[in-house]
Design an enzyme around this catalytic site. Structure first.
Site, PDB file in Angstrom:
ATOM      1  N   GLY A 138      -7.394  -4.862   7.155  1.00  0.00           N
ATOM      2  CA  GLY A 138      -6.760  -3.954   8.111  1.00  0.00           C
ATOM      3  C   GLY A 138      -7.484  -3.852   9.435  1.00  0.00           C
ATOM      4  N   LYS A 162       0.850  -1.213   0.000  1.00  0.00           N
ATOM      5  CA  LYS A 162       0.000   0.000   0.000  1.00  0.00           C
ATOM      6  C   LYS A 162       0.878   1.252   0.000  1.00  0.00           C
ATOM      7  CE  LYS A 162      -3.626  -2.687   2.101  1.00  0.00           C
ATOM      8  NZ  LYS A 162      -4.797  -2.765   2.945  1.00  0.00           N
TER       9      LYS A 162
HETATM   10  P1  PGA Z   1      -4.552  -6.505   5.443  1.00  0.00           P
HETATM   11  O1  PGA Z   1      -4.772  -5.971   3.960  1.00  0.00           O
HETATM   12  O2  PGA Z   1      -3.767  -7.805   5.334  1.00  0.00           O
HETATM   13  O3  PGA Z   1      -3.766  -5.424   6.129  1.00  0.00           O
HETATM   14  O4  PGA Z   1      -5.885  -6.723   6.047  1.00  0.00           O
HETATM   15  C1  PGA Z   1      -5.019  -6.855   2.899  1.00  0.00           C
HETATM   16  C2  PGA Z   1      -5.201  -6.063   1.624  1.00  0.00           C
HETATM   17  O5  PGA Z   1      -5.754  -4.965   1.687  1.00  0.00           O
HETATM   18  O6  PGA Z   1      -4.786  -6.496   0.526  1.00  0.00           O
END
Ligand code: PGA
Length: 259
Positions: free
Chosen positions: A176, A11
């Site tokens: 998240g 991200k």
């Molecule tokens: P996360 O994100 O593992 O932090 O939940 C997964 C994603 O958004 O691809």
């Protein structure tokens, strides 16, 4: 048998130096493991892609993916990055339709279908994300929502092109949040997605396409999730920013199915 994939989605995190340190740490840990029996893909922010593809060629331990691309081919689209540009620096994968792009940047299934077309034209593999928000799950609409995302965003591809695609089921309420889907919830949706592929294409295609789970997947729950018959690995956000956790997840994916 389908081989597993673990894809890290960094991200909008890390400075260049931090990114370099993370890759070094991931490579050190990968070197401590036996050869991985799973495909590892790292998806950094655009400015670090080339640094990662250089590592990719030196080390051959992972592939590199972008987190987004333009729906347009080229031209006067300030700020956009095309699939062709990505391919020209040896990026072979690209996440498309992440829920954060759908939510914050207004990306519709129709726009996403165009992005997927640009990737396929450039011989790249889209990692197409689908998934319902909490209210949709609570209203029992999760299958319907995912079906629409697939039908409008992906299933226009012909039988050859769809082979190059990876699907990621990411329930938005799990991203998240630390609230992971149960292995049963993941399996149920993955099996449903596979049944839709079979319906739109054929059984062989449905058997071959990899469907990843994403949403608070971490070093503690990876084995349980990846052991489900239709879960072919994970798209990892937060835990992909920690070398120990990310390599542990890759290692777990590598050993699924072993006695
Ligand atoms: P996360 O994100 O593992 O932090 O939940 C997964 C994603 O958004 O691809």
């Amino acid at each position: 048998m389908r081989s597993k994939i673990v894809a890290g989605n960094w991200k909008m995190n890390l400075t260049f130096d931090e990114a370099e340190e993370l890759v070094d740490n991931i490579l050190d840990r990968l070197d401590e493991q036996d050869e991985m029996n799973c495909e590892v893909i790292i998806c950094p922010p655009y400015p670090y892609l080339e640094m990662l593809t250089d590592y990719e060629f030196d080390e051959q331990r992972f592939n590199v993916g972008a987190q987004n691309c333009s729906a347009y081919d080229k031209g006067a689209y300030t700020g956009e990055v095309s699939a062709k540009m990505l391919k020209s620096i040896d990026v072979d994968y690209c996440i498309v339709g992440h829920s954060e792009r759908r939510k914050y940047f207004g990306e519709t299934n129709e726009i996403l279908a165009e992005k997927i077309n640009r990737l396929i034209e450039n011989n790249m593999s889209p990692i197409y994300c689908v998934g319902e928000v909490l209210e949709e799950r609570e209203a029992g609409r999760h299958f319907e929502v995912v079906k629409e995302q697939l039908e409008k965003g992906l299933f226009h591809l012909d039988g050859d092109a769809i082979y190059d695609t990876i699907i990621a089921y990411e329930p938005v309420w799990a991203i998240g949040t630390g609230k992971t889907a149960t292995p049963e919830q993941a399996q149920e949706m993955h099996a449903y997605i596979r049944s839709l592929i079979k319906e739109h294409y054929d059984e062989a295609t449905a058997d071959d396409i990899r469907i990843l789970y994403g949403g608070s997947c971490n070093a503690k729950n990876a084995t349980e999730l990846f052991s489900q018959p239709d879960v072919d690995g994970g798209l990892i956000g937060g835990a992909s920013l920690k070398a120990d956790d990310f390599v542990s997840i890759c290692n777990q994916a590598s050993h699924i199915g072993e006695e």
